[in-house]
Design a protein around this motif. Structure first.
Motif, PDB file in Angstrom:
ATOM      1  N   GLU A   1      -8.943  -0.036   5.090  1.00  0.00           N
ATOM      2  CA  GLU A   1      -7.913  -0.197   4.220  1.00  0.00           C
ATOM      3  C   GLU A   1      -8.135   0.424   2.867  1.00  0.00           C
ATOM      4  O   GLU A   1      -7.258   0.723   2.026  1.00  0.00           O
TER       5      GLU A   1
ATOM      6  N   MET B   1       0.822  -1.200  -0.083  1.00  0.00           N
ATOM      7  CA  MET B   1       0.198   0.042   0.011  1.00  0.00           C
ATOM      8  C   MET B   1       0.820   1.230   0.119  1.00  0.00           C
ATOM      9  O   MET B   1       1.909   1.393   0.710  1.00  0.00           O
TER      10      MET B   1
ATOM     11  N   LEU C   1      -1.671   2.935   9.439  1.00  0.00           N
ATOM     12  CA  LEU C   1      -1.776   3.398   7.898  1.00  0.00           C
ATOM     13  C   LEU C   1      -1.523   4.982   7.736  1.00  0.00           C
ATOM     14  O   LEU C   1      -1.828   5.708   6.505  1.00  0.00           O
TER      15      LEU C   1
ATOM     16  N   ARG D   1      -4.865   0.095  13.605  1.00  0.00           N
ATOM     17  CA  ARG D   1      -4.662   0.183  12.096  1.00  0.00           C
ATOM     18  C   ARG D   1      -4.424   1.252  11.419  1.00  0.00           C
ATOM     19  O   ARG D   1      -3.843   1.627  10.632  1.00  0.00           O
TER      20      ARG D   1
ATOM     21  N   CYS E   1      -7.796   4.026   2.865  1.00  0.00           N
ATOM     22  CA  CYS E   1      -6.375   4.420   2.819  1.00  0.00           C
ATOM     23  C   CYS E   1      -5.910   4.380   1.409  1.00  0.00           C
ATOM     24  O   CYS E   1      -4.943   5.097   1.139  1.00  0.00           O
ATOM     25  N   ARG E   2      -6.278   3.200   1.057  1.00  0.00           N
ATOM     26  CA  ARG E   2      -5.782   2.913  -0.440  1.00  0.00           C
ATOM     27  C   ARG E   2      -5.932   4.237  -1.248  1.00  0.00           C
ATOM     28  O   ARG E   2      -5.231   4.679  -1.883  1.00  0.00           O
TER      29      ARG E   2
END
Ligand code: SF4
Ligand code: SF4
Length: 395
Positions: free
Chosen positions: A260, A1, A47, A43, A263-264
């Protein structure tokens, strides 16, 4: 990532372009699922998310956030934004009382970003000024208990500009997404803030999830058929981050997958990257949604409780579902969620007190719309089926 990207607050400190909205933490029954929320917060920090947004009135949220940050020793890795429930304040002493309670709940000695919650017009700010809020803010900033001061806003563009000009704000928070480009503070308000060098935090980027999972089929198809291969949520987020005036976009994330994925997208977007094709896609999707949607309810529940028990967001959600899931399904959902209750509160029970409308940030004429929604969701056969179902269940 790829790595998280950052824009800047008024002092030049980095703010992650994706912020963690703490209003909709994962739940286990009626309570916040602390274990799961802890996993997600840790998490998110891993990130690169460094902005966490909560409020006094989000049930259990400040307490859960404070516990998790303290337990894991990560308070210094994040910046906490929370809000003064200004609409509950009757006297000057209450300002301090709420703030002290918030520090205790958050288990911290300072709040990085403090907002006047939900200003809808200049009168609300003037009421606070009369109670001495400006001196209070100066003292709190001086002592280091408050880092930066801002306001969250639900109202129209003209009123937003008045509030913006009324004080030397460090930042502000507005509802903004591709359906609200010309409503609420709107693009005009966003630019007005940028001209004053006031960073803007975005709430409701997906209009309470509508732009992610409850699109009318035509709109969803237009996105799926587009060559970029974006998801509906991704399109909405990229549209926001394309605008350099946007500092941070809050997302009420309540699963690791959602976190996630966001965040990507946050890692790979770029301001100013939308060209003619991307903007045409947004315009097409917007048009399709507006053609199908019945009412612009975000499901925030600020209109609750209603004195006679009408679950307004549930009613509107089912009504809008007619566009995305079809009439039969929407009616079935409404029957299940409301119609089969022991003592269901239908729109006909409304006493027209107007309390709901005075709290609705979307300025929906609720009294009128609930009657329309009720007529659409409960045609005569469904009324009979509901009555028979209740009789059967309660006999
Ligand atoms: S106007 Fe009707 S729906 Fe709104 S709070 Fe009053 S009784 Fe409830
Ligand atoms: S009707 Fe208004 S206050 Fe109530 S949930 Fe919908 S948007 Fe929020």
């Amino acid at each position: 990532m790829q790595e998280m990207q950052y824009r800047h607050d008024r002092t030049g400190e980095p703010v992650s372009i994706l912020g963690f909205g703490c209003m909709r933490f994962a739940r286990k029954g009626p309570r916040i699922d602390l274990e799961e929320t802890e996993r997600q917060i840790l998490r998110a920090i891993e990130l690169g998310v460094n902005y966490f947004d909560t409020a006094y009135i989000y049930p259990g949220s400040e307490d859960a956030l404070g516990r998790i940050l303290e337990k894991n020793g990560v308070r210094d890795k994040v910046r906490i934004a929370t809000k003064l429930p200004q609409y509950l304040i009757k006297g000057a002493g209450a300002i301090d009382r709420y703030f002290e309670e918030q520090l205790q709940r958050l288990r911290t000695d300072h709040v990085d970003f403090y907002l006047m919650h939900m200003l809808t017009d200049i009168a609300a700010w003037e009421k606070l000024v009369a109670l001495g809020i400006e001196d209070w803010i100066a003292r709190k900033k001086e002592s280091g208990q408050i880092g930066q001061i801002g306001f969250s806003f639900h109202g129209n563009t003209a009123m937003f500009k008045q509030v913006l000009a009324a004080y030397d704000w460090d930042f502000c928070q507005i509802q903004y997404n591709y359906l609200d480009e010309t409503s609420q503070a709107g693009r005009e308000g966003l630019h007005a803030a940028a001209e004053r060098n006031i960073p803007v935090i975005i709430m409701e980027p997906l209009r309470g999830g509508t732009l992610a999972t409850r699109l009318p089929s035509g709109a969803a198809r237009a996105i799926a058929d587009d060559a970029h291969g974006w998801t509906p949520a991704e399109l909405a987020l990229r549209w926001l981050w394309d605008q350099p005036q946007v500092t941070c976009v809050l997302s009420g994330m309540n699963s690791i997958e959602m976190l996630e994925e966001n965040c990507r997208v946050a890692s790979s977007c770029e301001a100013g990257s939308f060209g003619r094709e991307e903007l045409a896609l947004v315009a097409d999707v917007r048009e399709r949604i507006l053609a199908a949607t019945k009412v612009g309810c975000t499901g925030c529940r600020y209109c609750q409780p209603c004195p006679v028990g009408i679950d307004i967001p549930a009613l509107f959600s089912a009504w809008n579902m007619m566009a995305t899931d079809g009439k039969a399904h929407a009616r079935h959902v409404y029957l299940q969620t409301v119609g089969l209750q022991r003592d269901p509160a239908f729109a006909s029970a409304c006493v027209r007190c107007g309390t709901c409308e005075s709290h609705c940030p979307q300025h929906i004429p609720i009294r009128e719309k609930i009657q329309e929604a009720d007529r659409a969701l409960r045609p005569l056969p469904d009324r009979i089926a509901g009555a028979v179902g209740r009789w059967w269940a309660l006999r």
